[in-house]
Design a protein around this motif. Structure first.
Motif, PDB file in Angstrom:
ATOM      1  N   PRO A  82       0.810  -1.228   0.000  1.00 20.66           N
ATOM      2  CA  PRO A  82       0.000   0.000   0.000  1.00 20.66           C
ATOM      3  C   PRO A  82       0.839   1.273   0.000  1.00 20.66           C
ATOM      4  O   PRO A  82       0.504   2.242  -0.690  1.00 20.66           O
ATOM      5  CB  PRO A  82      -0.814  -0.116   1.296  1.00 20.66           C
ATOM      6  CG  PRO A  82      -0.834  -1.576   1.597  1.00 20.66           C
ATOM      7  CD  PRO A  82       0.468  -2.119   1.112  1.00 20.66           C
ATOM      8  N   ALA A  83       1.937   1.278   0.763  1.00 21.78           N
ATOM      9  CA  ALA A  83       2.765   2.488   0.812  1.00 21.78           C
ATOM     10  C   ALA A  83       3.398   2.764  -0.544  1.00 21.78           C
ATOM     11  O   ALA A  83       3.466   3.918  -0.997  1.00 21.78           O
ATOM     12  CB  ALA A  83       3.844   2.337   1.881  1.00 21.78           C
ATOM     13  N   ASN A  84       3.863   1.698  -1.193  1.00 28.22           N
ATOM     14  CA  ASN A  84       4.441   1.895  -2.513  1.00 28.22           C
ATOM     15  C   ASN A  84       3.378   2.330  -3.516  1.00 28.22           C
ATOM     16  O   ASN A  84       3.650   3.147  -4.404  1.00 28.22           O
ATOM     17  CB  ASN A  84       5.104   0.616  -3.002  1.00 28.22           C
ATOM     18  CG  ASN A  84       5.628   0.742  -4.420  1.00 28.22           C
ATOM     19  OD1 ASN A  84       6.466   1.588  -4.706  1.00 28.22           O
ATOM     20  ND2 ASN A  84       5.109  -0.067  -5.312  1.00 28.22           N
ATOM     21  N   SER A  85       2.173   1.809  -3.396  1.00 26.95           N
ATOM     22  CA  SER A  85       1.094   2.214  -4.302  1.00 26.95           C
ATOM     23  C   SER A  85       0.787   3.694  -4.152  1.00 26.95           C
ATOM     24  O   SER A  85       0.568   4.399  -5.148  1.00 26.95           O
ATOM     25  CB  SER A  85      -0.162   1.382  -4.022  1.00 26.95           C
ATOM     26  OG  SER A  85       0.077   0.012  -4.292  1.00 26.95           O
ATOM     27  N   ARG A  86       0.779   4.176  -2.920  1.00 32.69           N
ATOM     28  CA  ARG A  86       0.544   5.609  -2.708  1.00 32.69           C
ATOM     29  C   ARG A  86       1.695   6.425  -3.287  1.00 32.69           C
ATOM     30  O   ARG A  86       1.478   7.496  -3.879  1.00 32.69           O
ATOM     31  CB  ARG A  86       0.378   5.896  -1.212  1.00 32.69           C
ATOM     32  CG  ARG A  86      -0.912   5.350  -0.620  1.00 32.69           C
ATOM     33  CD  ARG A  86      -1.135   5.891   0.785  1.00 32.69           C
ATOM     34  NE  ARG A  86      -0.146   5.365   1.711  1.00 32.69           N
ATOM     35  CZ  ARG A  86      -0.294   4.242   2.414  1.00 32.69           C
ATOM     36  NH1 ARG A  86      -1.400   3.512   2.278  1.00 32.69           N
ATOM     37  NH2 ARG A  86       0.641   3.849   3.264  1.00 32.69           N
ATOM     38  N   TYR A  87       2.917   5.943  -3.108  1.00 34.36           N
ATOM     39  CA  TYR A  87       4.078   6.623  -3.674  1.00 34.36           C
ATOM     40  C   TYR A  87       3.969   6.712  -5.193  1.00 34.36           C
ATOM     41  O   TYR A  87       4.147   7.766  -5.783  1.00 34.36           O
ATOM     42  CB  TYR A  87       5.346   5.873  -3.263  1.00 34.36           C
ATOM     43  CG  TYR A  87       6.592   6.359  -3.947  1.00 34.36           C
ATOM     44  CD1 TYR A  87       7.347   7.397  -3.418  1.00 34.36           C
ATOM     45  CD2 TYR A  87       7.027   5.779  -5.133  1.00 34.36           C
ATOM     46  CE1 TYR A  87       8.490   7.854  -4.044  1.00 34.36           C
ATOM     47  CE2 TYR A  87       8.171   6.226  -5.770  1.00 34.36           C
ATOM     48  CZ  TYR A  87       8.904   7.258  -5.219  1.00 34.36           C
ATOM     49  OH  TYR A  87      10.024   7.698  -5.855  1.00 34.36           O
ATOM     50  N   GLN A  88       3.668   5.569  -5.823  1.00 30.61           N
ATOM     51  CA  GLN A  88       3.572   5.542  -7.282  1.00 30.61           C
ATOM     52  C   GLN A  88       2.439   6.435  -7.780  1.00 30.61           C
ATOM     53  O   GLN A  88       2.553   7.069  -8.834  1.00 30.61           O
ATOM     54  CB  GLN A  88       3.354   4.105  -7.767  1.00 30.61           C
ATOM     55  CG  GLN A  88       4.508   3.163  -7.492  1.00 30.61           C
ATOM     56  CD  GLN A  88       5.726   3.442  -8.366  1.00 30.61           C
ATOM     57  OE1 GLN A  88       5.722   4.364  -9.178  1.00 30.61           O
ATOM     58  NE2 GLN A  88       6.766   2.659  -8.200  1.00 30.61           N
ATOM     59  N   THR A  89       1.344   6.500  -7.028  1.00 28.08           N
ATOM     60  CA  THR A  89       0.229   7.366  -7.417  1.00 28.08           C
ATOM     61  C   THR A  89       0.643   8.831  -7.391  1.00 28.08           C
ATOM     62  O   THR A  89       0.324   9.606  -8.305  1.00 28.08           O
ATOM     63  CB  THR A  89      -0.965   7.143  -6.486  1.00 28.08           C
ATOM     64  OG1 THR A  89      -1.408   5.777  -6.591  1.00 28.08           O
ATOM     65  CG2 THR A  89      -2.124   8.060  -6.846  1.00 28.08           C
ATOM     66  N   GLY A 171      11.747  -3.701  -7.197  1.00 30.51           N
ATOM     67  CA  GLY A 171      10.373  -4.122  -6.970  1.00 30.51           C
ATOM     68  C   GLY A 171       9.527  -3.147  -6.186  1.00 30.51           C
ATOM     69  O   GLY A 171       8.364  -3.412  -5.937  1.00 30.51           O
ATOM     70  N   VAL A 172      10.092  -2.000  -5.763  1.00 29.35           N
ATOM     71  CA  VAL A 172       9.297  -1.078  -4.972  1.00 29.35           C
ATOM     72  C   VAL A 172       9.042   0.213  -5.734  1.00 29.35           C
ATOM     73  O   VAL A 172       7.925   0.663  -5.878  1.00 29.35           O
ATOM     74  CB  VAL A 172       9.991  -0.770  -3.624  1.00 29.35           C
ATOM     75  CG1 VAL A 172       9.217   0.293  -2.871  1.00 29.35           C
ATOM     76  CG2 VAL A 172      10.051  -2.041  -2.807  1.00 29.35           C
ATOM     77  N   MET A 173      10.070   0.815  -6.273  1.00 29.97           N
ATOM     78  CA  MET A 173       9.923   2.097  -6.958  1.00 29.97           C
ATOM     79  C   MET A 173      10.450   1.949  -8.375  1.00 29.97           C
ATOM     80  O   MET A 173      11.632   2.101  -8.629  1.00 29.97           O
ATOM     81  CB  MET A 173      10.657   3.195  -6.197  1.00 29.97           C
ATOM     82  CG  MET A 173      10.164   3.319  -4.769  1.00 29.97           C
ATOM     83  SD  MET A 173      11.156   4.463  -3.804  1.00 29.97           S
ATOM     84  CE  MET A 173      10.532   4.107  -2.170  1.00 29.97           C
ATOM     85  N   SER A 174       9.575   1.589  -9.262  1.00 28.42           N
ATOM     86  CA  SER A 174       9.979   1.229 -10.625  1.00 28.42           C
ATOM     87  C   SER A 174      10.112   2.478 -11.490  1.00 28.42           C
ATOM     88  O   SER A 174       9.178   2.895 -12.150  1.00 28.42           O
ATOM     89  CB  SER A 174       8.944   0.280 -11.245  1.00 28.42           C
ATOM     90  OG  SER A 174       7.663   0.851 -11.192  1.00 28.42           O
ATOM     91  N   TRP A 175      11.290   3.107 -11.461  1.00 30.94           N
ATOM     92  CA  TRP A 175      11.545   4.268 -12.297  1.00 30.94           C
ATOM     93  C   TRP A 175      11.835   3.822 -13.711  1.00 30.94           C
ATOM     94  O   TRP A 175      12.479   2.812 -13.939  1.00 30.94           O
ATOM     95  CB  TRP A 175      12.726   5.056 -11.751  1.00 30.94           C
ATOM     96  CG  TRP A 175      12.338   5.874 -10.583  1.00 30.94           C
ATOM     97  CD1 TRP A 175      12.560   5.577  -9.281  1.00 30.94           C
ATOM     98  CD2 TRP A 175      11.639   7.099 -10.608  1.00 30.94           C
ATOM     99  NE1 TRP A 175      12.041   6.554  -8.481  1.00 30.94           N
ATOM    100  CE2 TRP A 175      11.468   7.504  -9.278  1.00 30.94           C
ATOM    101  CE3 TRP A 175      11.125   7.903 -11.629  1.00 30.94           C
ATOM    102  CZ2 TRP A 175      10.819   8.669  -8.931  1.00 30.94           C
ATOM    103  CZ3 TRP A 175      10.488   9.063 -11.282  1.00 30.94           C
ATOM    104  CH2 TRP A 175      10.340   9.440  -9.948  1.00 30.94           C
TER     105      TRP A 175
END
Length: 335
Positions: A82-89, A171-175
């Protein structure tokens, strides 16, 4: 002069220069567009700043809590939480707003800034006052251009800071890579140049059509076409490097923009990679001795960036100059 004379002498009102009055009138007339632009910059900047701060911290913590490690990723480490999803959003919101800017700018410039004022007679009324047509057009270009440059360059700087920071665990922050369309455009000077080109194109289309909705539609089509064409020609704006490898060697670096790949024969001729590539005896049957790749390394970022920026600024200058010539011919205004 006595103190009594000073009290009884009526104050002389300050005279506002025509240029300043034109700028103030334009800001009042397009106040909603100005507020929208300021809101867009605030939201995009806030999303990118949040991603650099609390968003990244929460995603890192979540990543570490799952037992993942950058050097020895475990099964499931590539599944975002969830935290990564919020970051990506948040990152997607910031990037999306910046990439929409040329489209929104062209549509507004053609429809509301120029087309509507010509259609309802507001522009013609202004020309009969102390402001001539050419000064009116100069203000229509200069004031939005300054606001666009200030906001866009600020967002570009924030995005580049975020993209270049060490915030990309597996796998967390796919730049995306430096050469991907969105990342490439926002990380340099192209985003601001796109906005200026869209503004000039929109103004020219508005002057040509003089109607709000048709001008808006044509401007959107023109801006989309311009961005698409430059995306296609981008790899050819700077000389490529060529990597030649043996049949068993690796390919060009993964951090490279691949422009073209193929095979080489014994004579050095370039041929397409055969459909049987990888099968035993395929290379020998087709006379292939090596494979090649034309590519741009990461060091070509700024040469490509500046070449495309120059093209966009040339388009903006040409559109603006054409708009001035067109308006002068229609109105007979002096230079």
């Amino acid at each position: 002069m006595t103190a009594l004379d000073t009290l009884t002498t009526p104050a002389v009102p300050r005279r506002t220069s025509p240029s300043r009055g034109l700028v103030l009138a334009m800001l009042r007339l397009h106040q909603s567009a100005l507020l929208f632009w300021l809101g867009l910059v605030v939201v995009a900047a806030g999303a990118l700043l949040w991603a650099m701060g609390p968003g990244a911290d929460a995603a890192w913590t979540e990543y570490a809590d799952t037992g993942c490690d950058l050097s020895h990723p475990n099964l499931g480490c590539d599944i975002p939480g969830p935290a990564n999803s919020r970051y990506q959003t948040a990152v997607a919101v910031g990037i999306g707003l910046i990439r929409l800017l040329p489209l929104l700018t062209g549509a507004w410039a053609a429809g509301a800034l120029i087309g509507r004022e010509l259609e309802n007679g507001t522009a013609q009324l202004a020309w009969t006052q102390s402001v001539g047509p050419l000064r009116w057009l100069a203000a229509k270009l200069a004031v939005p251009a300054l606001l666009l440059m200030a906001g866009t360059l600020t967002l570009t700087l924030l995005h580049r800071m975020l993209w270049s920071s060490d915030l990309a665990p597996l796998g967390v922050m796919s730049w995306r890579a430096w050469y991907d369309d969105g990342t490439f455009e926002i990380n340099g000077t192209i985003a601001a140049a796109q906005a200026l080109a869209a503004l000039a194109i929109g103004v020219l289309v508005g002057l040509l059509l003089r109607r709000t909705l048709p001008a808006l539609g044509v401007a959107v089509l023109a801006v989309v076409s311009l961005v698409y064409v430059l995306d296609e020609v981008r790899p050819h704006l700077w000389p490529v490097k060529t990597a030649v490898r043996g049949l068993e060697d690796g390919t060009a670096g993964s951090d490279s923009m691949i422009v073209e790949t193929g095979a080489l024969t014994a004579s050095g001729a370039r041929v397409p990679i055969p459909s049987c590539s990888g099968e035993p005896g395929c290379d020998a049957r087709n006379g292939i001795t090596h494979y090649y790749a034309d590519y741009h390394p990461a060091s070509h970022f700024w040469p490509l960036q500046l070449m495309e920026t120059g093209l966009l600024l040339a388009v903006a200058a040409l559109a603006a100059a054409t708009a001035f010539v067109l308006l002068r011919r229609r109105t007979g205004a002096a230079v």
